[in-house]
Design an enzyme around this catalytic site. Structure first.
Site, PDB file in Angstrom:
ATOM      1  N   ARG A 117       8.775 -50.527 -14.855  1.00 47.50           N
ATOM      2  CA  ARG A 117       9.503 -50.486 -13.572  1.00 47.50           C
ATOM      3  C   ARG A 117       8.796 -49.662 -12.677  1.00 47.50           C
ATOM      4  O   ARG A 117       8.252 -48.892 -12.609  1.00 47.50           O
ATOM      5  CB  ARG A 117      10.920 -49.887 -13.827  1.00 47.50           C
ATOM      6  CG  ARG A 117      11.952 -50.387 -14.850  1.00 47.50           C
ATOM      7  CD  ARG A 117      13.280 -49.913 -14.824  1.00 47.50           C
ATOM      8  NE  ARG A 117      14.023 -50.750 -16.156  1.00 47.50           N
ATOM      9  CZ  ARG A 117      15.258 -50.269 -16.719  1.00 47.50           C
ATOM     10  NH1 ARG A 117      15.843 -49.340 -16.173  1.00 47.50           N
ATOM     11  NH2 ARG A 117      15.774 -51.076 -17.696  1.00 47.50           N
ATOM     12  N   ARG A 163      11.844 -40.483 -15.715  1.00 45.51           N
ATOM     13  CA  ARG A 163      11.637 -41.634 -14.946  1.00 45.51           C
ATOM     14  C   ARG A 163      10.184 -41.989 -14.840  1.00 45.51           C
ATOM     15  O   ARG A 163       9.505 -41.601 -14.128  1.00 45.51           O
ATOM     16  CB  ARG A 163      12.367 -41.502 -13.541  1.00 45.51           C
ATOM     17  CG  ARG A 163      12.495 -42.631 -12.636  1.00 45.51           C
ATOM     18  CD  ARG A 163      13.118 -42.552 -11.364  1.00 45.51           C
ATOM     19  NE  ARG A 163      14.535 -41.799 -11.551  1.00 45.51           N
ATOM     20  CZ  ARG A 163      15.719 -42.551 -11.736  1.00 45.51           C
ATOM     21  NH1 ARG A 163      15.661 -44.129 -11.695  1.00 45.51           N
ATOM     22  NH2 ARG A 163      16.787 -42.178 -12.068  1.00 45.51           N
ATOM     23  N   GLU A 184      22.046 -40.078 -18.186  1.00 48.48           N
ATOM     24  CA  GLU A 184      21.976 -41.658 -18.942  1.00 48.48           C
ATOM     25  C   GLU A 184      20.937 -41.885 -19.953  1.00 48.48           C
ATOM     26  O   GLU A 184      19.789 -41.304 -19.620  1.00 48.48           O
ATOM     27  CB  GLU A 184      21.991 -42.542 -17.936  1.00 48.48           C
ATOM     28  CG  GLU A 184      22.160 -43.870 -18.245  1.00 48.48           C
ATOM     29  CD  GLU A 184      21.792 -45.175 -16.968  1.00 48.48           C
ATOM     30  OE1 GLU A 184      21.916 -44.751 -16.096  1.00 48.48           O
ATOM     31  OE2 GLU A 184      21.641 -46.359 -17.292  1.00 48.48           O
ATOM     32  N   SER A 234      23.012 -47.838 -21.446  1.00 47.98           N
ATOM     33  CA  SER A 234      23.887 -48.615 -20.505  1.00 47.98           C
ATOM     34  C   SER A 234      24.487 -49.772 -21.067  1.00 47.98           C
ATOM     35  O   SER A 234      23.505 -50.649 -21.556  1.00 47.98           O
ATOM     36  CB  SER A 234      22.999 -48.621 -19.101  1.00 47.98           C
ATOM     37  OG  SER A 234      23.946 -49.405 -18.137  1.00 47.98           O
ATOM     38  N   ARG A 268      13.866 -41.168 -23.464  1.00 47.38           N
ATOM     39  CA  ARG A 268      14.900 -40.098 -22.940  1.00 47.38           C
ATOM     40  C   ARG A 268      15.413 -39.556 -24.142  1.00 47.38           C
ATOM     41  O   ARG A 268      15.799 -38.310 -24.278  1.00 47.38           O
ATOM     42  CB  ARG A 268      15.970 -40.814 -22.297  1.00 47.38           C
ATOM     43  CG  ARG A 268      15.221 -41.008 -20.768  1.00 47.38           C
ATOM     44  CD  ARG A 268      16.589 -41.502 -19.814  1.00 47.38           C
ATOM     45  NE  ARG A 268      15.959 -41.757 -18.474  1.00 47.38           N
ATOM     46  CZ  ARG A 268      16.545 -42.158 -17.342  1.00 47.38           C
ATOM     47  NH1 ARG A 268      18.056 -42.239 -17.788  1.00 47.38           N
ATOM     48  NH2 ARG A 268      16.288 -42.219 -16.278  1.00 47.38           N
TER      49      ARG A 268
END
Length: 428
Positions: free
Chosen positions: A263, A278, A350, A353, A391
């Site tokens: 990303r 991130r 988070e 998802s 994560r």
RNA sequence: GGAGAGGUGGCAGAGUGGUCGAAUGUACCUGACUCGAAAUCAGGCGUAGGUGCAAACCUACCGUGGGUUCAAAUCCCACCCUCUCCGCCA
């Protein structure tokens, strides 16, 4: 992509449902384009019908050896007229289609209406955060002596990359293996290995294009079509059924894939710059289901449960959030986020998802099954992280840290770690 | 990298400018025959879109995008993909 019939038939209620997620549909523009489209399409088709009929007559006349010049003269002027109509139609359909592709999915009726992530609804909270009798470190400080190396990663690639060494790298691999084995063995998903580079058509299929191009890494090629690095395995896996009509008896399709995700994080400058929360590149184990429409909401619940099972097996405290209308992604009709407890941040973050996209993705990619009446019907797609590996590693480090800077390895991972029970800091 | 072949309906496969959305076979569905099945016979059987209350009619689609033509699966151009052989390669 929404069903255009829905917009034609009841644009007011569509607009109302969309505004609950902060999207203002330009109903006047749609109605105007649609009215023009109707007129011009009808005209175009009439001209085409006339041309086809006359051409057929010419063919018949010629095959009988008769003179066809009378008919040919009759439609001589038709060519320009038809070309103009076709051009006008194309000029309408382009913006109409662009508008349609830019409209997000309709939120399911069970989704709370909200203005920000503050309005997300906590559904459940599992596990109790551990009480520490020493000052907790975050994963960056802990990782420093366990093989987590951002400096070397940034030398090799740049910011937002990480490099793992030794048993820490092994733990990362162990997590992915554990997740894959659990989902294939206990939850009956079919493991797939997929391309990490995909074409634009696939990105359109799952909704990353045309709207979110800036979030993607591009791979230009001189002699071939441009490719994109996948931002999630959802893209290649869901596109497996693009353009297919799946036999009903094969449903539901359940796939799990472990892939890196890439990303650009274009809109995230300055956010989560510390640590591996991130990154431009991270690993994820992704769950994807393709099901008959009537089963999709039940499937969302079970799929979310499959992701939760990993957190529970690892003994990580977490909470399950039902996202409100404003916080959901573009393509989702309903989303649960799973948030893991991070003691150093003293908050939940988070880690998964899980969303039901209903027919939003499958309509774009024409992924269907043959329904009871024999007609092809759109499948519903559901996917979720099960889990984000990086994560999860962060969560393990922080939740299982000890006063001496070592990290206990959760029971279920030890078979994947050659039997060792802890990560031990190096002396220096 | 070099040389060649090819992409047509679920599958196989015909079709090189004109009643072609497409023969034929096969699969599938319905009916007849049968106690039932098989075999046989008859019929049906693509997708998307438009107009219409409906019946129905019309349009587009033969890998993709352009072009030529009154008319394109068929001719021309570009691109994508697949396969075979040689070379190289984890």
């Amino acid at each position: 992509m929404l069903d255009i019939q829905l917009l034609r038939n009841d644009i007011k209620s569509v607009a109302a449902r969309l505004s609950s997620r902060g999207f203002e549909l330009d109903t006047a523009e749609f109605t105007r384009l649609e009215a023009e489209r109707k007129t011009i399409q009808t005209l175009t088709q009439e001209l085409q019908a006339k041309r086809n009929a006359s051409s057929k007559q010419i063919g018949i006349a010629k095959s009988k050896g008769e003179d066809a010049s009378a008919i040919m003269a009759e439609i001589a002027h038709l060519g320009d007229e038809l070309k103009a109509a076709e051009t006008a139609l194309a000029a309408l359909q382009a913006p109409l289609n662009a508008l349609l592709m830019s409209i997000p999915n309709l939120p399911h009726e069970s989704v709370a209406i909200g203005k920000s992530e503050e309005d997300n609804v906590e559904v459940s909270r599992i596990g109790t955060p551990r009480a520490f009798d020493f000052p907790v470190k975050d994963h960056v400080d802990l990782g420093e002596k366990l093989g987590l190396d951002f400096e070397t990663a940034s030398k090799i690639a740049g910011a937002r990359f990480s490099l793992l060494r030794g048993n820490l790298a092994k733990l990362h691999r162990a997590l992915a293996q554990f997740m894959l084995n659990t989902h294939t063995d206990a939850h009956q998903y079919t493991e797939v290995y997929v391309p990490y580079l995909v074409n634009a058509e696939s990105m359109r299929g799952t909704g990353q294009l045309p709207k979110f191009e800036e979030d993607l890494f591009h791979v230009p090629r001189t002699d071939a079509e441009q490719l994109y690095l996948i931002p999630t395995a959802e893209v290649p896996v869901t596109n497996m059924v693009r353009g297919e009509i799946v036999p009903r008896e094969q449903l539901p399709l359940k796939f799990v894939a472990h892939t890196p995700c890439f990303r650009s994080e274009a809109g995230a400058y300055g956010r989560d710059t510390r640590g591996m929360i991130r990154q431009h590149q991270f690993d994820k184990v992704e769950l994807v289901q393709l099901v008959e429409p009537e089963h999709s909401y039940a499937a969302l619940e079970t799929l979310t449960g499959h992701a939760e099972a990993i957190l529970q097996a690892l003994g990580l405290p977490y909470r399950k959030m039902a996202l409100c209308t404003k916080d959901m992604g573009f393509s989702a009709a309903k989303t649960y986020d799973l948030e893991v407890w991070l003691p150093a941040q003293n908050t939940y973050r988070e880690i998964s998802s899980c969303s039901n996209f209903e027919a939003f993705q499958t309509r774009r990619m024409q992924a269907r099954f043959r329904g009871e009446n024999g007609k092809p019907e759109l499948l519903h797609s559901i996917n979720g992280s099960g889990l984000a590996v990086g994560r999860t590693l962060v969560a393990i480090l922080e939740n299982y840290q000890q006063a001496d800077g070592s990290v206990t390895i959760p029971e279920v991972l030890r078979p994947y770690m050659g039997g060792i029970d802890a990560l031990v800091p190096t002396a220096s």
